[in-house]
Design a protein around this motif. Sequence first.
Motif, PDB file in Angstrom:
ATOM      1  N   LEU A 151     132.943 -46.225  -5.569  1.00 50.94           N
ATOM      2  CA  LEU A 151     132.954 -45.580  -4.260  1.00 50.94           C
ATOM      3  C   LEU A 151     131.918 -44.474  -4.263  1.00 50.94           C
ATOM      4  O   LEU A 151     131.468 -44.026  -5.331  1.00 50.94           O
ATOM      5  CB  LEU A 151     134.352 -45.020  -3.962  1.00 50.94           C
ATOM      6  CG  LEU A 151     135.473 -46.053  -3.853  1.00 50.94           C
ATOM      7  CD1 LEU A 151     136.816 -45.353  -3.648  1.00 50.94           C
ATOM      8  CD2 LEU A 151     135.197 -47.033  -2.719  1.00 50.94           C
ATOM      9  N   PRO A 152     131.493 -43.989  -3.090  1.00 45.73           N
ATOM     10  CA  PRO A 152     130.460 -42.950  -3.039  1.00 45.73           C
ATOM     11  C   PRO A 152     130.804 -41.734  -3.908  1.00 45.73           C
ATOM     12  O   PRO A 152     131.944 -41.259  -3.914  1.00 45.73           O
ATOM     13  CB  PRO A 152     130.415 -42.584  -1.555  1.00 45.73           C
ATOM     14  CG  PRO A 152     130.818 -43.838  -0.860  1.00 45.73           C
ATOM     15  CD  PRO A 152     131.877 -44.446  -1.735  1.00 45.73           C
ATOM     16  N   GLY A 153     129.805 -41.274  -4.655  1.00 44.80           N
ATOM     17  CA  GLY A 153     129.993 -40.144  -5.558  1.00 44.80           C
ATOM     18  C   GLY A 153     130.374 -40.554  -6.964  1.00 44.80           C
ATOM     19  O   GLY A 153     130.401 -39.720  -7.871  1.00 44.80           O
ATOM     20  N   GLN A 154     130.659 -41.839  -7.165  1.00 41.93           N
ATOM     21  CA  GLN A 154     131.034 -42.319  -8.484  1.00 41.93           C
ATOM     22  C   GLN A 154     129.847 -42.973  -9.181  1.00 41.93           C
ATOM     23  O   GLN A 154     128.903 -43.447  -8.539  1.00 41.93           O
ATOM     24  CB  GLN A 154     132.174 -43.332  -8.383  1.00 41.93           C
ATOM     25  CG  GLN A 154     133.469 -42.767  -7.838  1.00 41.93           C
ATOM     26  CD  GLN A 154     134.566 -43.806  -7.734  1.00 41.93           C
ATOM     27  OE1 GLN A 154     134.301 -45.008  -7.633  1.00 41.93           O
ATOM     28  NE2 GLN A 154     135.806 -43.346  -7.766  1.00 41.93           N
ATOM     29  N   MET A 155     129.911 -42.996 -10.506  1.00 43.09           N
ATOM     30  CA  MET A 155     128.890 -43.659 -11.302  1.00 43.09           C
ATOM     31  C   MET A 155     129.537 -44.273 -12.531  1.00 43.09           C
ATOM     32  O   MET A 155     130.661 -43.922 -12.901  1.00 43.09           O
ATOM     33  CB  MET A 155     127.794 -42.672 -11.727  1.00 43.09           C
ATOM     34  CG  MET A 155     128.273 -41.444 -12.496  1.00 43.09           C
ATOM     35  SD  MET A 155     128.591 -41.684 -14.270  1.00 43.09           S
ATOM     36  CE  MET A 155     126.928 -41.978 -14.832  1.00 43.09           C
ATOM     37  N   VAL A 156     128.828 -45.209 -13.151  1.00 39.88           N
ATOM     38  CA  VAL A 156     129.262 -45.775 -14.425  1.00 39.88           C
ATOM     39  C   VAL A 156     128.053 -45.887 -15.348  1.00 39.88           C
ATOM     40  O   VAL A 156     126.910 -46.024 -14.894  1.00 39.88           O
ATOM     41  CB  VAL A 156     129.922 -47.171 -14.283  1.00 39.88           C
ATOM     42  CG1 VAL A 156     131.249 -47.087 -13.588  1.00 39.88           C
ATOM     43  CG2 VAL A 156     128.979 -48.145 -13.591  1.00 39.88           C
ATOM     44  N   LYS A 157     128.339 -45.803 -16.646  1.00 39.99           N
ATOM     45  CA  LYS A 157     127.348 -46.055 -17.676  1.00 39.99           C
ATOM     46  C   LYS A 157     127.846 -47.188 -18.561  1.00 39.99           C
ATOM     47  O   LYS A 157     129.045 -47.288 -18.843  1.00 39.99           O
ATOM     48  CB  LYS A 157     127.123 -44.812 -18.542  1.00 39.99           C
ATOM     49  CG  LYS A 157     126.179 -43.794 -17.973  1.00 39.99           C
ATOM     50  CD  LYS A 157     125.910 -42.696 -18.999  1.00 39.99           C
ATOM     51  CE  LYS A 157     124.915 -41.673 -18.467  1.00 39.99           C
ATOM     52  NZ  LYS A 157     124.630 -40.603 -19.463  1.00 39.99           N
TER      53      LYS A 157
END
Length: 329
Positions: free
Chosen positions: A230-236
């Motif tokens: 969702l907006p504002g989220q990130m993954v590595k």
Amino acid sequence: MNLQAFMAEDFMLNESFVRYCLQSNDEDVAFWNDWIARNPHKRPETEKAREWVLRLGVRLNASEKQEEFSKLRAMIETDRVQGKRRKSYLPYVAAAAMFAGAVVGAWLWKKQPRTEHSAAMAYTTYHADSARKQVILADGSTVILNCNSTLKVPASFNQQERHLILQGEALYDVQKDDKRPFTVTAGQATVQVLGTVFKVRAYLFENNVQVSLLSGKVNVAADNAATALLPGQMVKTSRGGLIAGTFDAARESDWRSGRLLFKDASLQEIANLLEYWYGVKVHVAPRNYQAIHFNGQFMNKSLSEVIASITYITNLKINISGNELFINQ
């Protein structure tokens, strides 16, 4: 060719101008930027033509697109011969520009000097070396390709599928199309969206892939793991999975606008920002450094320009070798 006599429709039918609009050929981009700067009285016509060219993404097959474009060209040429006033067909030009834009894709696959061929697939490859490059895709989506990055666009893009291959970093602003999801492959990760704004970072020197979502929704898969953002989220990516987190939305907004800001930055913060901003691996020589508090703001400046300012104010020694940067004092 008398460019001074060109009207909007003439520019639109010029293949060099089309490549300039799509930012697909560096020589054409440089030529038209220079020509427009030297001929500001033609700017209204060039801007109108550019707007028409960029109205891409019409869902027609190749023969239909070519037919509409041929109608447009024939109408223009006929009116020239008959001496009719241009405004008699301009409404048709504006309506047909969508179709003309779709034909641009066919031009680029034929004319593009950076096309790579293999037995199974043909690609158009875009490189951004020392400066960012904006790429406008055939579906109307836009890509900001960061420094030291490469984007591969299959010749089949915007037909049955929309698929890209990235090495480096890019921000994608994707046109919505429920029937053809937009996918990006970067390293071991695959990102799929319908229509949204997201960023993928996949430099080889970082050994992971990072996906940040600015708006909309994306699905990310890597190895045996998958998640939706969702907006504002990130993954590595990590070995065997994905690590979720958040990112600095203000910093990403600055990145998108080209605003690089240093606020009382220490040596390590300088190194981190240069690495983040320009896609270079930064090495800081181990030693006892004097305390550094660097302030500065740069709008769309090259790495060399930023380094010149930093070294002048801080007395640091910064050298560039390929995609690596070395800091000493």
